[in-house]
Design an enzyme around this catalytic site. Structure first.
Site, short mmCIF file in Angstrom:
data_model
loop_
_atom_site.label_atom_id
_atom_site.label_comp_id
_atom_site.label_asym_id
_atom_site.label_seq_id
_atom_site.Cartn_x
_atom_site.Cartn_y
_atom_site.Cartn_z
CG ASP A 131 -1.83 -1.10 1.40
OD1 ASP A 131 -2.07 -1.79 0.40
OD2 ASP A 131 -2.34 -1.30 2.52
CB ILE B 20 -25.71 -10.03 -5.90
CG1 ILE B 20 -25.29 -9.39 -7.23
CG2 ILE B 20 -26.60 -9.09 -5.10
CD1 ILE B 20 -26.43 -9.25 -8.23
CB ILE C 92 1.21 -4.89 12.68
CG1 ILE C 92 0.60 -6.29 12.67
CG2 ILE C 92 2.51 -4.82 13.48
CD1 ILE C 92 0.27 -6.85 14.01
N GLY C 93 1.30 -1.84 14.04
CA GLY C 93 2.03 -0.58 13.92
C GLY C 93 1.13 0.61 13.67
CE LYS D 147 -10.87 -4.94 3.91
NZ LYS D 147 -9.62 -4.55 3.26
P1 XMP Z 1 -1.46 -1.02 7.50
O1 XMP Z 1 -0.78 0.06 6.74
O2 XMP Z 1 -2.41 -0.51 8.53
O3 XMP Z 1 -2.32 -1.76 6.36
O4 XMP Z 1 -0.52 -2.05 8.02
C1 XMP Z 1 -3.17 -2.83 6.60
C2 XMP Z 1 -3.66 -3.36 5.32
O5 XMP Z 1 -4.60 -4.36 5.63
C3 XMP Z 1 -5.87 -3.92 5.23
N1 XMP Z 1 -6.67 -4.07 6.40
C4 XMP Z 1 -7.53 -4.98 6.50
N2 XMP Z 1 -7.81 -5.89 5.63
N3 XMP Z 1 -9.35 -6.69 7.20
C5 XMP Z 1 -8.74 -6.74 5.98
O6 XMP Z 1 -9.05 -7.60 5.19
C6 XMP Z 1 -9.09 -5.79 8.11
O7 XMP Z 1 -9.63 -5.77 9.21
C7 XMP Z 1 -8.13 -4.90 7.73
N4 XMP Z 1 -7.60 -3.90 8.36
C8 XMP Z 1 -6.68 -3.40 7.50
C9 XMP Z 1 -5.83 -2.50 4.80
O8 XMP Z 1 -6.72 -2.26 3.73
C10 XMP Z 1 -4.40 -2.39 4.41
O9 XMP Z 1 -4.21 -2.84 3.09
#
Ligand code: XMP
Length: 250
Positions: free
Chosen positions: A17, A86, A205-206, A82
Site C-alpha cells: 500500500d 451479489i 500492526i504498527g 473484500k
Molecule cells: P497497515 O498500513 O495498517 O495496512 O498495516 C493494513 C492493510 O490491511 C488492510 N486491512 C484490512 N484488511 N481486514 C482486511 O481484510 C481488516 O480488518 C483490515 N484492516 C486493515 C488494509 O486495507 C491495508 O491494506
C-alpha cells in the site's frame, strides 16, 4: 502459505500500500511497488494487494505484472478486494482476480452464502485458489458490524456476529480469516473456535496500533503489515526489527 512461511522463516504478509498519488504520476507507484518487492521479498511469505494499486495501475496492466513478479520471487499473491456483492457479481470479481493469477482473495461473509459468496468458493475450488473471510476488522467501527450481537429468531439464541462468521469459516472451508491485531481478545476467542484448522491473518500492526507479539500470542498465524514497512525509511531494517517475533518456526 505454510511452505513459503517456513522457507522464508517469516509470518509477514506485506500489504503493498502507498498513499494517494497524483493520477498523472501513477506509473511511479508501479516502480515503488517493484522496488520494495525487490528488497523485502526474502523476508516475507506473501503479498497482499488492494485498491491502493488496482485503481491506479489497472488489473491487467500493472497489477498483472506485479503478481507475476511476486510469483517469480516464490511468494503468494492475495487480493484484498473484500468481495461483498451479489453472487453473479462476486463470480465475475473472483474470475478476473484469479485470471490475473491471485492465489487467494478476501471476501466479506456479511453477504451470506446463497447468491452471495457461494460462487466465489466455487471458482476458488475449481481453480485451486483460496478464500479468506473477514471476521473482525481492525478499525474502531468494526464493533458496529462484526461486533453486533445477533439473535436467532427461531431459537432466541444470541451470538456475537464474529463468532457466527468464525463458525461459517469452518463450515464453508475457508482458507483463512482476517481478525484485526487491534483486537487480540477477539483473535483469542476466534482461535478457540478455529483451532489450527483455519489460519488467522491479522492486519493492523504498527500504524493502526496493533502489536505483532500480542497478535501472535493470541493465536494469529500470519501478520498483514503495510505502512509500517512500505513507508519506512529502511523497510528491511524495519522487518529485521520485527524478526525475533515474526519468525516462522514449527
Ligand atoms: P497497515 O498500513 O495498517 O495496512 O498495516 C493494513 C492493510 O490491511 C488492510 N486491512 C484490512 N484488511 N481486514 C482486511 O481484510 C481488516 O480488518 C483490515 N484492516 C486493515 C488494509 O486495507 C491495508 O491494506
Amino acid at each position: 502459505m505454510e511452505e513459503t512461511a517456513k522457507k522464508n522463516e517469516s509470518r509477514i504478509v506485506l500489504a503493498l500500500d502507498f498513499p494517494f498519488q497524483n493520477p498523472e504520476k501513477r506509473g511511479d507507484l508501479l516502480i515503488k511497488a517493484q522496488n520494495i518487492l525487490e528488497i523485502v521479498h526474502p523476508y516475507i511469505c506473501a503479498v497482499k494487494i488492494n485498491h491502493h494499486l488496482v485503481l491506479p495501475l489497472g488489473v491487467f496492466d500493472g497489477v498483472l505484472h506485479l503478481v507475476n513478479r511476486i510469483h517469480d520471487k516464490g511468494l503468494l499473491a492475495i487480493m484484498d478486494c473484500k468481495a461483498n456483492d451479489i453472487g453473479s457479481t462476486n463470480q465475475v470479481i473472483a474470475e478476473y482476480y484469479f485470471a490475473v493469477g491471485f492465489d487467494a482473495l478476501i471476501a466479506n461473509p456479511f453477504v451470506g452464502w446463497e447468491e452471495g459468496l457461494e460462487p466465489i468458493f466455487g471458482a476458488a475450488q475449481r481453480l485451486n485458489r483460496g478464500v479468506i473471510l473477514l471476521t473482525y476488522m481492525s478499525h474502531k467501527g468494526a464493533k458496529e458490524g462484526y461486533g453486533q450481537t445477533i439473535c436467532d429468531v427461531r431459537t432466541g439464541v444470541k451470538t456475537a456476529q464474529y463468532v457466527s462468521f468464525a463458525k461459517k469459516a469452518l463450515r464453508w472451508n475457508a482458507d483463512g480469516v482476517v481478525v484485526g491485531a487491534t483486537h487480540p481478545e477477539k483473535i483469542r476467542e476466534i482461535h478457540d473456535i478455529l483451532k489450527d484448522k483455519v489460519p488467522i491473518y491479522s492486519p493492523g500492526i504498527g500504524a493502526q496500533g496493533g502489536v505483532a507479539e500480542v497478535a501472535l500470542e493470541a493465536g494469529a498465524r500470519y501478520l498483514i503489515v503495510g505502512r509500517e514497512i512500505t513507508l519506512a525509511e529502511n523497510p528491511v531494517a524495519k522487518i529485521e526489527e520485527m524478526k525475533s517475533v515474526t519468525r516462522y518456526a514449527d
